[in-house]
Design an enzyme around this catalytic site. Structure first.
Site, PDB file in Angstrom:
ATOM      1  CB  SER A   1      -2.002  -2.193   3.481  1.00 20.22           C
ATOM      2  OG  SER A   1      -1.655  -2.562   2.163  1.00 20.22           O
TER       3      SER A   1
ATOM      4  CG  HIS B   1      -5.087  -4.305   1.782  1.00 16.55           C
ATOM      5  ND1 HIS B   1      -4.803  -2.969   1.640  1.00 16.55           N
ATOM      6  CD2 HIS B   1      -6.423  -4.363   2.026  1.00 16.55           C
ATOM      7  CE1 HIS B   1      -5.913  -2.255   1.767  1.00 16.55           C
ATOM      8  NE2 HIS B   1      -6.909  -3.082   2.022  1.00 16.55           N
TER       9      HIS B   1
ATOM     10  CG  ASP C   1      -9.511  -0.493   2.216  1.00 16.63           C
ATOM     11  OD1 ASP C   1     -10.659  -0.011   2.281  1.00 16.63           O
ATOM     12  OD2 ASP C   1      -9.277  -1.719   2.249  1.00 16.63           O
TER      13      ASP C   1
END
Length: 323
Positions: free
Chosen positions: A137, A164, A257
């Site tokens: 991310s 992401h 995540d």
């Protein structure tokens, strides 16, 4: 039949799907060689594969619901070496514009699958021995680039990069990172294959389906939940197919995540690694992975690359011990 016409084996579990695809494929330059109904079970498909040779086919077209998809896919892959296309959408004819767009896209996919399997798109790229997910991310692109640039060329690994990112930037991501390394990035935007020596970028706008023997399909279904794309979902889908041949590295990021995905990979017998928190732009994602107890190695991007190169140079038995 023209030079590019395809002889298609159709597998469906609904009369609506069978009729729509029969009309579409039969009305094009392609032809339906056989239509198999698996609504009451897989036996008709098994019988066909036992009684016929697939040299009379060019490809399989599957329109099957979630309750049948994994078992049917495995039966086809075990019994045939022809390309497989899975239809992931069947709009109703009442929505004419959407229905026409679906028809156009499906016929393009049939042609594209044929070209990919007969053309030069994958020349020199062998099937992968292992698949590794690179998950990130905030701060991820720079860290993943350092990792890939530090790997020796020629490892028998396919990488799946889950970052992401906003949908409009995923093409930029693939084009901006892959020029100078031995594992170039390609955005998944059609039916493709996981091949050794490539890094496939997961799109931010739609979910994927991973098929046996290296296939991957971009669907028309948007990602669910707060993260696009979802690391946990990608890892879980890959775990169904690759089991102990799957690895995941959690790089810099701000959320948790991937935490569930780490547990999935560990349960499958695969490897779970993480970037060391001190080297991250944001350490939240690696720390969440470490909290699961599944992480067996951590390091900087360069140390992670060195360790991966080291274990891939070892015999398979030693790789299992180092899990």
């Amino acid at each position: 039949m023209t030079a590019h016409a395809r002889r298609v084996a159709l597998v469906t579990d609904s009369e609506l799907g069978r009729q729509a695809l029969m009309a579409l494929v039969g009305g094009s330059q392609n032809s339906i060689a056989v239509s198999i109904d698996v609504s009451l079970g897989s036996q008709p498909l098994v019988d066909y594969l036992q009684q016929h040779h697939d040299e009379h086919l060019d490809m399989w077209l599957l329109d099957i619901s979630a309750q049948h998809d994994q078992s049917i896919l495995h039966i086809v892959c075990d019994g045939s070496d022809k390309p497989i296309l899975v239809n992931d959408e069947l709009p109703t004819a009442q929505h004419m514009q959407r229905y026409q767009l679906w028809q156009k896209r499906l016929l393009e996919k049939v042609a594209g699958l044929s070209i990919e399997n007969n053309g030069a798109d994958n020349v020199g790229l062998a099937p992968a021995v292992q698949v590794w997910v690179l998950a990130a991310s905030l701060g991820g692109p720079a860290m993943v680039k350092r990792f890939l640039s530090s790997l020796p060329k020629g490892l028998p690994i396919a990488f799946v990069y889950v970052q992401h990112i906003e949908a409009e930037f995923d093409n930029y991501l693939a084009g901006g990172m892959g020029a100078e390394q031995g594992y170039p990035l390609r955005l998944i935007n059609r039916e493709q294959n996981l091949r050794a020596g490539e890094t496939l970028v997961v799109p931010a706008d739609a979910q994927l389906r991973f098929l046996p023997f290296g296939g991957v399909i971009k669907t028309a279904i948007p990602w669910q939940g707060p993260y696009q794309p979802s690391i946990d979902q990608v890892v879980a889908e890959l775990g169904k197919e690759y089991r102990k041949k799957l690895g995941v590295i959690i790089f810099s990021g701000t959320c948790n995540d991937g935490e569930i995905g780490c547990r999935v990979v560990k349960a499958c017998g695969g490897k779970v690694w993480a970037q060391s928190p001190a080297t991250c732009v944001s350490a939240a994602m690696p720390e969440a992975a470490m909290s699961t107890g599944c992480v067996s190695f951590q390091g900087s991007p360069e140390e992670l690359a060195m360790q991966l190169a080291h274990i891939m140079a070892q015999p398979i038995a030693q790789q299992e011990v180092r899990r």
